[in-house]
Design an enzyme around this catalytic site. Structure first.
Site, PDB file in Angstrom:
ATOM      1  N   GLY A 147     107.094  70.439  51.493  1.00 18.59           N
ATOM      2  CA  GLY A 147     105.922  70.766  52.290  1.00 18.59           C
ATOM      3  C   GLY A 147     104.689  69.990  51.861  1.00 18.59           C
ATOM      4  O   GLY A 147     103.761  69.810  52.639  1.00 18.59           O
ATOM      5  N   GLN A 352      96.225  94.579  34.830  1.00 14.28           N
ATOM      6  CA  GLN A 352      96.101  94.885  33.401  1.00 14.28           C
ATOM      7  C   GLN A 352      95.207  96.106  33.189  1.00 14.28           C
ATOM      8  O   GLN A 352      95.515  96.988  32.391  1.00 14.28           O
ATOM      9  CB  GLN A 352      95.530  93.657  32.670  1.00 14.28           C
ATOM     10  CG  GLN A 352      95.601  93.759  31.158  1.00 14.28           C
ATOM     11  CD  GLN A 352      97.040  93.736  30.644  1.00 14.28           C
ATOM     12  OE1 GLN A 352      97.944  93.274  31.334  1.00 14.28           O
ATOM     13  NE2 GLN A 352      97.252  94.261  29.452  1.00 14.28           N
ATOM     14  N   GLU A 379      98.878  75.750  52.383  1.00 13.06           N
ATOM     15  CA  GLU A 379      97.753  74.858  52.756  1.00 13.06           C
ATOM     16  C   GLU A 379      97.324  73.971  51.590  1.00 13.06           C
ATOM     17  O   GLU A 379      96.136  73.793  51.318  1.00 13.06           O
ATOM     18  CB  GLU A 379      96.575  75.674  53.290  1.00 13.06           C
ATOM     19  CG  GLU A 379      97.010  76.574  54.423  1.00 13.06           C
ATOM     20  CD  GLU A 379      96.184  76.466  55.677  1.00 13.06           C
ATOM     21  OE1 GLU A 379      95.337  75.565  55.774  1.00 13.06           O
ATOM     22  OE2 GLU A 379      96.420  77.288  56.575  1.00 13.06           O
TER      23      GLU A 379
HETATM   24  C1  LIG Z   1     103.422  83.059  52.321  1.00 11.35           C
HETATM   25  C2  LIG Z   1     103.553  81.651  52.783  1.00 11.35           C
HETATM   26  C3  LIG Z   1     103.225  81.335  54.093  1.00 11.35           C
HETATM   27  C4  LIG Z   1     103.391  80.026  54.546  1.00 11.35           C
HETATM   28  N1  LIG Z   1     103.113  79.747  55.856  1.00 11.35           N
HETATM   29  C5  LIG Z   1     103.346  78.491  56.313  1.00 11.35           C
HETATM   30  C6  LIG Z   1     103.147  78.181  57.696  1.00 11.35           C
HETATM   31  O1  LIG Z   1     102.738  79.036  58.497  1.00 11.35           O
HETATM   32  N2  LIG Z   1     103.418  76.925  58.117  1.00 11.35           N
HETATM   33  C7  LIG Z   1     103.879  75.952  57.266  1.00 11.35           C
HETATM   34  O2  LIG Z   1     104.111  74.845  57.717  1.00 11.35           O
HETATM   35  N3  LIG Z   1     104.087  76.216  55.950  1.00 11.35           N
HETATM   36  C8  LIG Z   1     103.834  77.463  55.461  1.00 11.35           C
HETATM   37  N4  LIG Z   1     104.051  77.746  54.136  1.00 11.35           N
HETATM   38  C9  LIG Z   1     104.622  76.711  53.277  1.00 11.35           C
HETATM   39  C10 LIG Z   1     103.617  76.073  52.324  1.00 11.35           C
HETATM   40  O3  LIG Z   1     102.640  75.364  53.034  1.00 11.35           O
HETATM   41  C11 LIG Z   1     104.430  75.179  51.373  1.00 11.35           C
HETATM   42  O4  LIG Z   1     105.218  76.034  50.561  1.00 11.35           O
HETATM   43  C12 LIG Z   1     103.545  74.294  50.526  1.00 11.35           C
HETATM   44  O5  LIG Z   1     102.929  73.308  51.316  1.00 11.35           O
HETATM   45  C13 LIG Z   1     104.323  73.601  49.396  1.00 11.35           C
HETATM   46  O6  LIG Z   1     105.465  72.982  49.889  1.00 11.35           O
HETATM   47  P1  LIG Z   1     106.880  73.265  49.174  1.00 11.35           P
HETATM   48  O7  LIG Z   1     107.071  74.731  49.073  1.00 11.35           O
HETATM   49  O8  LIG Z   1     107.902  72.482  49.886  1.00 11.35           O
HETATM   50  O9  LIG Z   1     106.697  72.721  47.705  1.00 11.35           O
HETATM   51  P2  LIG Z   1     106.948  71.200  47.206  1.00 11.35           P
HETATM   52  O10 LIG Z   1     106.207  70.265  48.077  1.00 11.35           O
HETATM   53  O11 LIG Z   1     108.405  70.998  47.030  1.00 11.35           O
HETATM   54  O12 LIG Z   1     106.247  71.256  45.772  1.00 11.35           O
HETATM   55  C14 LIG Z   1     106.884  71.935  44.678  1.00 11.35           C
HETATM   56  C15 LIG Z   1     105.961  71.841  43.463  1.00 11.35           C
HETATM   57  O13 LIG Z   1     105.726  70.459  43.146  1.00 11.35           O
HETATM   58  C16 LIG Z   1     104.336  70.227  43.088  1.00 11.35           C
HETATM   59  N5  LIG Z   1     104.006  68.883  43.546  1.00 11.35           N
HETATM   60  C17 LIG Z   1     104.398  68.276  44.693  1.00 11.35           C
HETATM   61  N6  LIG Z   1     103.842  67.063  44.787  1.00 11.35           N
HETATM   62  C18 LIG Z   1     103.075  66.895  43.682  1.00 11.35           C
HETATM   63  C19 LIG Z   1     102.233  65.850  43.190  1.00 11.35           C
HETATM   64  N7  LIG Z   1     102.058  64.709  43.872  1.00 11.35           N
HETATM   65  N8  LIG Z   1     101.593  66.034  42.011  1.00 11.35           N
HETATM   66  C20 LIG Z   1     101.757  67.189  41.314  1.00 11.35           C
HETATM   67  N9  LIG Z   1     102.536  68.200  41.716  1.00 11.35           N
HETATM   68  C21 LIG Z   1     103.182  68.062  42.890  1.00 11.35           C
HETATM   69  C22 LIG Z   1     103.717  71.261  44.012  1.00 11.35           C
HETATM   70  O14 LIG Z   1     102.350  71.467  43.705  1.00 11.35           O
HETATM   71  C23 LIG Z   1     104.588  72.470  43.712  1.00 11.35           C
HETATM   72  O15 LIG Z   1     104.127  73.093  42.546  1.00 11.35           O
HETATM   73  C24 LIG Z   1     103.871  79.033  53.662  1.00 11.35           C
HETATM   74  C25 LIG Z   1     104.170  79.357  52.331  1.00 11.35           C
HETATM   75  C26 LIG Z   1     104.017  80.641  51.894  1.00 11.35           C
HETATM   76  C27 LIG Z   1     104.364  80.964  50.466  1.00 11.35           C
END
Ligand SMILES: Cc1cc2nc3c(=O)[nH]c(=O)nc-3n(C[C@H](O)[C@H](O)[C@H](O)COP(=O)(O)OP(=O)(O)OC[C@H]3O[C@@H](n4cnc5c(N)ncnc54)[C@H](O)[C@@H]3O)c2cc1C
Length: 398
Positions: A147, A352, A379
């Protein structure tokens, strides 16, 4: 937009929070707070336990002007300023993540993008229904493989006669099972990275769209979904903006989205204080209220300071937007980072201070923690915001 009756003292999270708001903005805050506590709060725990989406609560936002506060009045929106929009998000999120999320997704991400980039026909087709609450929306960006890196979206849009065929998958999509419009990020050419990203307006009832429940450990009442597009055919006029021009559309949407998410986080951080200060006054240990112990006072002081600091960033960002600064990526990252981490830290401190009751289902504070933590991920994760802020400071990004 409904405001508190003039003359009634607006309840305020603090003197600092309200002192440079206009009288109208203070009245909106007071009215939203009163509405949220009366109409929303009593149902949140019940909805969470039953994994029940709060459709009826969302409908109550419409006549008060809280569902589409910042959308243009000609489509039925409230035409409010951005700071007022932030206050509405803050006060709704103070009691419920999901109801606030609907407002945020609608105004910042989906309808906001239609206002900024839609054709007159697209606006006429979708915005009146969005403003009157008959069409809820979802923003479909995140995919199973990632994401954070939006330029790497794999959902593929291929040319067909008179339109596009979309195939791929999205995950963690809020409100999708209840949405009447999906804003979908896809690529017309993965090799082009961000220059291939295109935004489509997709009717979830179209053939080839399958929306399924995504089991979560928190926010079960949000009914988060996984969406599969299997050769979903959409017409040419489902493209928002230009083919290959989706990246700036998403950038603008997330810029506003980070403002409203940050405002929501301030509300969540404030809620942790509002629940914890009375508890610390009433709960006794060693023959005195725990609020008289300096280590408890330190936590409460830290909760207050980080909330006010985040709030100051959020309101300043709102004022920049009201002054016409169109893109405020750096400031939006700062506000979102500070506010989301404040909400999580406050929830931790609140637990806590509540001791064992912090984990009891009879107390709200335990629920706040995972809900706050989600906004350090959604976001833009905290890591991505730190990266963006540091790149600005280092002159790598302008
Ligand atoms: C409750 C909830 C509601 C959501 N609603 C929506 C929605 O309505 N629409 C939608 O599209 N998405 C939604 N999301 C998804 C959310 O936007 C994504 O989970 C988020 O963008 C992160 O993507 P990912 O989970 O694939 O993590 P990844 O991109 O796989 O990242 C995993 C970890 O690696 C780290 N990382 C990645 N790249 C880097 C970098 N360059 N440098 C350092 N660290 C890095 C990240 O910070 C994270 O800690 C929702 C998520 C939640 C939890």
């Amino acid at each position: 937009m409904t405001m508190a009756p003039s003359g009634s003292p607006p309840p305020s999270p603090s003197r600092m929070a309200d002192f440079d708001l206009t009288p109208e903005q203070r009245q909106v805050r007071a009215a939203v707070r009163e509405f949220a506590e009366r109409e929303v709060l009593p149902f949140v725990e019940e909805h969470e336990r039953a994994a029940r989406y709060p459709s009826e609560l969302i409908r109550k936002l419409v006549p008060l002007g809280y569902l589409a506060p910042v959308l243009p009045e000609r489509f039925g929106g409230g035409g409010a300023d951005v700071v007022t929009y932030g206050l509405i998000c803050e006060e709704l999120a103070r009691v419920d993540w999901v109801v606030a999320s609907v407002v945020s997704v609608t105004n910042s991400l989906v309808a906001g993008s239609l206002v900024r980039f839609g054709t007159a026909a697209q606006q006429e087709r979708w915005l009146p229904g969005i403003c009157d609450g008959s069409i809820l929306t979802s923003a479909c960006l995140t995919e199973p493989d990632g994401g954070s890196d939006l330029a790497a979206v794999r959902t593929r849009a291929s040319r067909t006669a008179g339109g596009w065929s979309i195939s791929g998958a999205k995950v963690f999509i809020s409100h999708a099972a209840h949405a009447g419009l999906l804003l979908v990020a896809a690529t017309v050419d993965p090799g082009k990275r961000h220059r291939g990203v295109t935004v489509f307006l997709v009717d979830p009832a179209a053939d080839g769209v399958a929306i399924s429940d995504l089991p979560m450990r928190t926010l079960r009442r949000d009914n988060l979904a996984e969406i599969h597009f299997d050769g979903t055919v959409v017409p040419d006029d489902a493209v928002l903006g230009e083919v290959g021009g989706g990246f700036p559309i998403l950038g603008a949407a997330l810029d506003m989205g980070r403002f409203s998410v940050a405002a929501r986080c301030v509300g969540q951080a404030q809620r942790a204080i509002d629940l914890t200060a009375p508890y610390a006054t009433e709960r006794e240990a060693f023959g005195q209220p725990i609020g008289q112990f300096q280590m408890i006072q330190q936590k409460i002081a830290d909760m207050c300071v980080r909330t006010e600091a985040a709030r100051a960033l959020v309101y300043r960002l709102g004022r920049m937007k009201d002054a016409g600064v169109e893109r405020c990526s750096l400031e939006a990252s700062m506000a979102k980072l500070a506010a989301s981490e404040a909400a999580t830290a406050n929830a931790l401190d609140a637990i806590q201070i509540h001791g064992g009751y912090g984990f009891s289902s009879d107390y709200e504070v335990g629920r706040l923690l995972l809900e706050a933590k989600t906004l350090e991920v959604g976001e833009g994760t905290s890591e991505l915001h730190r990266k963006l802020i540091a790149e600005h400071a280092l002159g790598v990004r302008r």
